[in-house]
Structures are given as C-alpha cells and as structure tokens.
Scaffold this motif. Structure first.
Motif, PDB file in Angstrom:
ATOM      1  N   GLU A 109      -7.109  -2.785   4.053  1.00  0.00           N
ATOM      2  CA  GLU A 109      -7.487  -2.270   2.735  1.00  0.00           C
ATOM      3  C   GLU A 109      -6.461  -1.255   2.233  1.00  0.00           C
ATOM      4  OE1 GLU A 109     -11.370  -0.370   0.453  1.00  0.00           O
ATOM      5  OE2 GLU A 109     -11.252  -0.263   2.634  1.00  0.00           O
TER       6      GLU A 109
ATOM      7  N   ASN B  67      -4.266  -1.739  -1.107  1.00  0.00           N
ATOM      8  CA  ASN B  67      -4.337  -0.730  -2.169  1.00  0.00           C
ATOM      9  C   ASN B  67      -2.969  -0.123  -2.462  1.00  0.00           C
ATOM     10  OD1 ASN B  67      -7.070  -1.019  -2.755  1.00  0.00           O
ATOM     11  ND2 ASN B  67      -7.668   0.482  -1.219  1.00  0.00           N
ATOM     12  N   ASN B  68      -2.195   0.152  -1.416  1.00  0.00           N
ATOM     13  CA  ASN B  68      -0.854   0.704  -1.618  1.00  0.00           C
ATOM     14  C   ASN B  68       0.037  -0.293  -2.351  1.00  0.00           C
ATOM     15  OD1 ASN B  68      -1.473   3.120  -0.390  1.00  0.00           O
ATOM     16  ND2 ASN B  68      -0.650   2.527   1.579  1.00  0.00           N
ATOM     17  N   THR B  69      -0.121  -1.565  -2.036  1.00  0.00           N
ATOM     18  CA  THR B  69       0.676  -2.603  -2.701  1.00  0.00           C
ATOM     19  C   THR B  69       0.284  -2.720  -4.166  1.00  0.00           C
ATOM     20  OG1 THR B  69       0.873  -3.805  -0.619  1.00  0.00           O
ATOM     21  CG2 THR B  69       1.310  -5.053  -2.638  1.00  0.00           C
ATOM     22  N   ILE B  70      -0.990  -2.713  -4.446  1.00  0.00           N
ATOM     23  CA  ILE B  70      -1.475  -2.817  -5.823  1.00  0.00           C
ATOM     24  C   ILE B  70      -1.045  -1.615  -6.647  1.00  0.00           C
ATOM     25  CG2 ILE B  70      -3.550  -2.793  -7.254  1.00  0.00           C
ATOM     26  CD1 ILE B  70      -4.899  -4.503  -5.067  1.00  0.00           C
ATOM     27  N   ASN B  71      -1.133  -0.433  -6.064  1.00  0.00           N
ATOM     28  CA  ASN B  71      -0.819   0.793  -6.781  1.00  0.00           C
ATOM     29  C   ASN B  71       0.683   0.941  -7.051  1.00  0.00           C
ATOM     30  OD1 ASN B  71      -3.493   1.578  -6.948  1.00  0.00           O
ATOM     31  ND2 ASN B  71      -3.421   2.681  -5.015  1.00  0.00           N
ATOM     32  N   LYS B  72       1.528   0.256  -6.299  1.00  0.00           N
ATOM     33  CA  LYS B  72       2.971   0.315  -6.523  1.00  0.00           C
ATOM     34  C   LYS B  72       3.392  -0.516  -7.719  1.00  0.00           C
ATOM     35  CE  LYS B  72       4.493   1.359  -1.867  1.00  0.00           C
ATOM     36  NZ  LYS B  72       5.219   0.899  -0.690  1.00  0.00           N
ATOM     37  N   GLU B  73       2.570  -1.485  -8.076  1.00  0.00           N
ATOM     38  CA  GLU B  73       2.953  -2.397  -9.168  1.00  0.00           C
ATOM     39  C   GLU B  73       2.676  -1.812 -10.518  1.00  0.00           C
ATOM     40  OE1 GLU B  73       1.009  -6.091  -8.332  1.00  0.00           O
ATOM     41  OE2 GLU B  73       2.223  -6.422  -6.581  1.00  0.00           O
TER      42      GLU B  73
END
Length: 75
Positions: free
Chosen positions: A65, A69-75
C-alpha cells in the motif's frame, strides 16, 4: 538454490537448498526429508514462522500500500 532464495531462506533452518537444474540433488533432498520426521518438522515450523513474520498478507499488504501510494503521489 538461488541468490533470491538465499535472501529470505536459510539452508537447514527453514529449507533445504539444491542447485538449480540438478534433479539428482533435489531427489536426494526429498528423500532426506521423507525419512527424517524431526527435520521435516523443524524446517516446516521455521518456514511457517518466517512466513508469518515476513511474508504474510498482514505484513506485505501494508508495505505494498505504501509503495502504491508513493507511486500515485509522484505522478
């Protein structure tokens, strides 16, 4: 027996390693385990403990998770 396996497992503690693509050695390890109840129980109990401590859904899901979340927030 591979580097990836060795990063998690310990030969003689929670598994028995055999070289990749060596069916004779694998057969020997299977025979050893089939004849040694104490070894089977020892390896099985330790493997179960390792799973619960490092690989269970309760452990892996929160880590996954965070990664998502870190991947989504970087975009």
């Amino acid at each position: 027996d591979t580097p990836a396996n060795r990063s998690l497992l310990t030969d003689g503690k929670n598994c028995l390693f055999s070289p990749p693509a060596d069916p004779d050695e694998l057969a020997k390890k299977i025979l050893v385990m089939s004849k040694d109840v104490r070894l089977r129980n020892h390896l099985g109990a330790n493997a179960r403990s390792l799973y619960l401590e490092r690989c269970s859904e309760d452990v892996v899901a929160p880590q996954l998770e965070i990664i998502i979340n870190n991947t989504i927030n970087k975009e």
